[in-house]
Write a protein that holds these residues in place. Structure first.
Motif, PDB file in Angstrom:
ATOM      1  N   UNK A  38      56.343  91.593 160.679  1.00  0.00           N
ATOM      2  CA  UNK A  38      57.139  92.021 160.675  1.00  0.00           C
ATOM      3  C   UNK A  38      58.242  92.525 161.706  1.00  0.00           C
ATOM      4  N   UNK A  39      59.604  92.597 161.539  1.00  0.00           N
ATOM      5  CA  UNK A  39      60.623  92.296 162.911  1.00  0.00           C
ATOM      6  C   UNK A  39      60.964  94.097 162.378  1.00  0.00           C
ATOM      7  N   UNK A  40      61.133  94.723 164.022  1.00  0.00           N
ATOM      8  CA  UNK A  40      61.436  95.960 164.133  1.00  0.00           C
ATOM      9  C   UNK A  40      62.347  96.076 165.175  1.00  0.00           C
ATOM     10  N   UNK A  41      63.679  96.265 165.041  1.00  0.00           N
ATOM     11  CA  UNK A  41      63.867  96.759 167.145  1.00  0.00           C
ATOM     12  C   UNK A  41      63.863  98.545 167.533  1.00  0.00           C
ATOM     13  N   UNK A  42      64.951  98.945 166.936  1.00  0.00           N
ATOM     14  CA  UNK A  42      64.948 100.465 167.744  1.00  0.00           C
ATOM     15  C   UNK A  42      63.844 101.384 166.254  1.00  0.00           C
ATOM     16  N   UNK A  43      63.126 102.281 166.803  1.00  0.00           N
ATOM     17  CA  UNK A  43      63.057 104.013 165.515  1.00  0.00           C
ATOM     18  C   UNK A  43      63.705 104.823 166.297  1.00  0.00           C
ATOM     19  N   UNK A  49      71.560 107.477 165.213  1.00  0.00           N
ATOM     20  CA  UNK A  49      71.782 106.135 165.985  1.00  0.00           C
ATOM     21  C   UNK A  49      71.259 105.541 164.998  1.00  0.00           C
ATOM     22  N   UNK A  50      71.151 105.273 163.452  1.00  0.00           N
ATOM     23  CA  UNK A  50      70.829 104.893 162.396  1.00  0.00           C
ATOM     24  C   UNK A  50      71.856 103.463 162.365  1.00  0.00           C
ATOM     25  N   UNK A  51      71.189 102.636 162.076  1.00  0.00           N
ATOM     26  CA  UNK A  51      72.258 101.331 161.698  1.00  0.00           C
ATOM     27  C   UNK A  51      71.129 100.621 161.171  1.00  0.00           C
ATOM     28  N   UNK A  55      66.256 101.957 162.766  1.00  0.00           N
ATOM     29  CA  UNK A  55      65.248 102.923 161.535  1.00  0.00           C
ATOM     30  C   UNK A  55      64.904 104.400 161.902  1.00  0.00           C
ATOM     31  N   UNK A  56      64.577 105.191 161.144  1.00  0.00           N
ATOM     32  CA  UNK A  56      64.414 106.693 160.865  1.00  0.00           C
ATOM     33  C   UNK A  56      62.817 106.358 161.651  1.00  0.00           C
ATOM     34  N   UNK A 237      57.107  78.639 165.928  1.00  0.00           N
ATOM     35  CA  UNK A 237      57.693  79.887 165.983  1.00  0.00           C
ATOM     36  C   UNK A 237      57.417  79.871 164.097  1.00  0.00           C
ATOM     37  N   UNK A 238      56.818  81.417 164.314  1.00  0.00           N
ATOM     38  CA  UNK A 238      56.400  81.802 163.163  1.00  0.00           C
ATOM     39  C   UNK A 238      57.585  82.824 162.260  1.00  0.00           C
ATOM     40  N   UNK A 239      57.958  82.917 161.059  1.00  0.00           N
ATOM     41  CA  UNK A 239      58.937  83.404 160.580  1.00  0.00           C
ATOM     42  C   UNK A 239      58.583  84.734 160.248  1.00  0.00           C
ATOM     43  N   UNK A 240      59.234  85.544 160.247  1.00  0.00           N
ATOM     44  CA  UNK A 240      58.927  86.860 160.150  1.00  0.00           C
ATOM     45  C   UNK A 240      60.426  88.074 159.435  1.00  0.00           C
ATOM     46  N   UNK A 241      60.056  89.020 158.316  1.00  0.00           N
ATOM     47  CA  UNK A 241      60.463  90.237 157.516  1.00  0.00           C
ATOM     48  C   UNK A 241      61.279  90.753 158.278  1.00  0.00           C
ATOM     49  N   UNK A 242      62.430  90.900 158.707  1.00  0.00           N
ATOM     50  CA  UNK A 242      63.393  92.109 158.984  1.00  0.00           C
ATOM     51  C   UNK A 242      63.087  92.992 157.990  1.00  0.00           C
ATOM     52  N   UNK A 243      62.824  94.375 158.703  1.00  0.00           N
ATOM     53  CA  UNK A 243      62.799  95.842 159.069  1.00  0.00           C
ATOM     54  C   UNK A 243      64.071  96.909 158.631  1.00  0.00           C
ATOM     55  N   UNK A 244      64.822  96.832 157.489  1.00  0.00           N
ATOM     56  CA  UNK A 244      65.811  97.130 157.605  1.00  0.00           C
ATOM     57  C   UNK A 244      65.931  98.300 157.001  1.00  0.00           C
ATOM     58  N   UNK A 245      66.892  99.360 157.581  1.00  0.00           N
ATOM     59  CA  UNK A 245      66.761 100.667 157.555  1.00  0.00           C
ATOM     60  C   UNK A 245      67.700 100.281 156.475  1.00  0.00           C
ATOM     61  N   UNK A 246      66.882 101.915 155.339  1.00  0.00           N
ATOM     62  CA  UNK A 246      67.071 102.016 153.502  1.00  0.00           C
ATOM     63  C   UNK A 246      65.691 101.320 152.748  1.00  0.00           C
ATOM     64  N   UNK A 247      66.147 100.469 153.446  1.00  0.00           N
ATOM     65  CA  UNK A 247      64.592  99.877 152.471  1.00  0.00           C
ATOM     66  C   UNK A 247      63.519 100.549 152.577  1.00  0.00           C
TER      67      UNK A 247
END
Length: 260
Positions: A38-43, A49-51, A55-56, A237-247
């Motif tokens: 899973x690929x996250x960025x900010x929490x 600041x949500x986008x 995510x929250x 290079x390995x594939x990932x799944x984006x963790x999107x706000x609202x999922x």
């Protein structure tokens, strides 16, 4: 030329087959490991600041609650090669090295006893909203966090792939930049980085081979969508799944299952 007897002919054929098996690439025998990265960025705790990619804290905790209660095994990048073929494996990765990884994510990792990797931009260390040196050291010493490399300044450039394939000057600059980021992390933790996340997911096969073979990186990550199916996938290079706000974690699990 003397003709072999039936017995000797069979033996010769078996020897040739056995030799071919032994000389076949190891990846042909790679185990299935079906690992979701899973690929996250900010929490953040701040709703302002949500986008899409920030995510929250409640969303992230719901992920941890769900995946820990549903039997998932949390791995660090350096543990992926040895992932169990029969387990539900998951790797949490955080790009960019925002300070909220320490203030929000890290306490939740401790609470649930799970692991994650954070990929640092070397030029942003100690800057506002990014991880500070003392935080990186504490994260590293915790045993729950792998500190990864996200380049030092190359993150700010978006070279066309054609440039990354053919421009020797830029390729060399890129490699030196990766080495610089690792050196900055080593100055803090005492150990350089061994996992790498490509800025904006942009890579070439040649660049990846140099980073792995010349710089010794064991794992590299793209932003392509998918699962890590076998051990052979760990070598690229390995594939990932984006963790999107609202999922929701249920949606993520559904995505994982649909990819298998």
């Amino acid at each position: 030329m003397k003709i072999l007897s039936g017995f000797r002919l069979k033996a010769a054929v078996l020897l040739l087959v056995f030799t071919a098996v032994l000389s076949a690439p190891f990846c042909a025998f790679a185990r299935t490991i079906n690992t979701a990265v899973l690929c996250y960025h900010g929490v953040t705790d701040n709703p302002l600041h949500y986008d899409t990619y920030r995510i929250s804290a409640a969303e992230f905790e719901s992920d941890l609650q769900y995946f820990t209660s549903h039997g998932y095994t949390f791995l660090l990048p350096r543990e992926m090669w040895n992932a169990s073929s029969g387990a539900k494996n998951i790797v949490l990765t955080f790009d960019d090295g925002y300070e909220d990884f320490y203030t929000v994510v890290y306490p939740l990792l401790q609470k649930y006893g799970v692991k994650a990797a954070v990929f640092i931009i070397g030029s942003e260390i100690d800057k506002t909203n990014y991880l500070k040196s003392w935080q990186i050291k504490e994260l590293y010493n915790s045993g729950l966090v792998e500190i990864g490399n996200h380049t030092t300044i190359m993150h700010t450039y978006e070279y066309p792939l054609s440039v990354l394939k053919t421009n020797e000057l830029i390729i060399n600059e890129y490699i030196e930049d990766v080495k610089d980021c690792s050196a900055r992390v080593a100055a803090i933790t005492g150990r350089g980085t061994e996992s790498f996340s490509y800025p904006n997911g942009r890579y070439t096969e040649r660049l990846d081979r140099v980073i792995r073979d010349n710089l010794g990186y064991t794992t590299t990550f793209s932003t392509d969508y998918g699962l890590v199916y076998t051990q052979d996938d760990v070598l690229h290079p390995m594939d990932r799944i984006y963790r999107i706000h609202g999922d929701t974690p249920q949606k993520i699990e559904s995505m994982i299952e649909s990819l298998k």
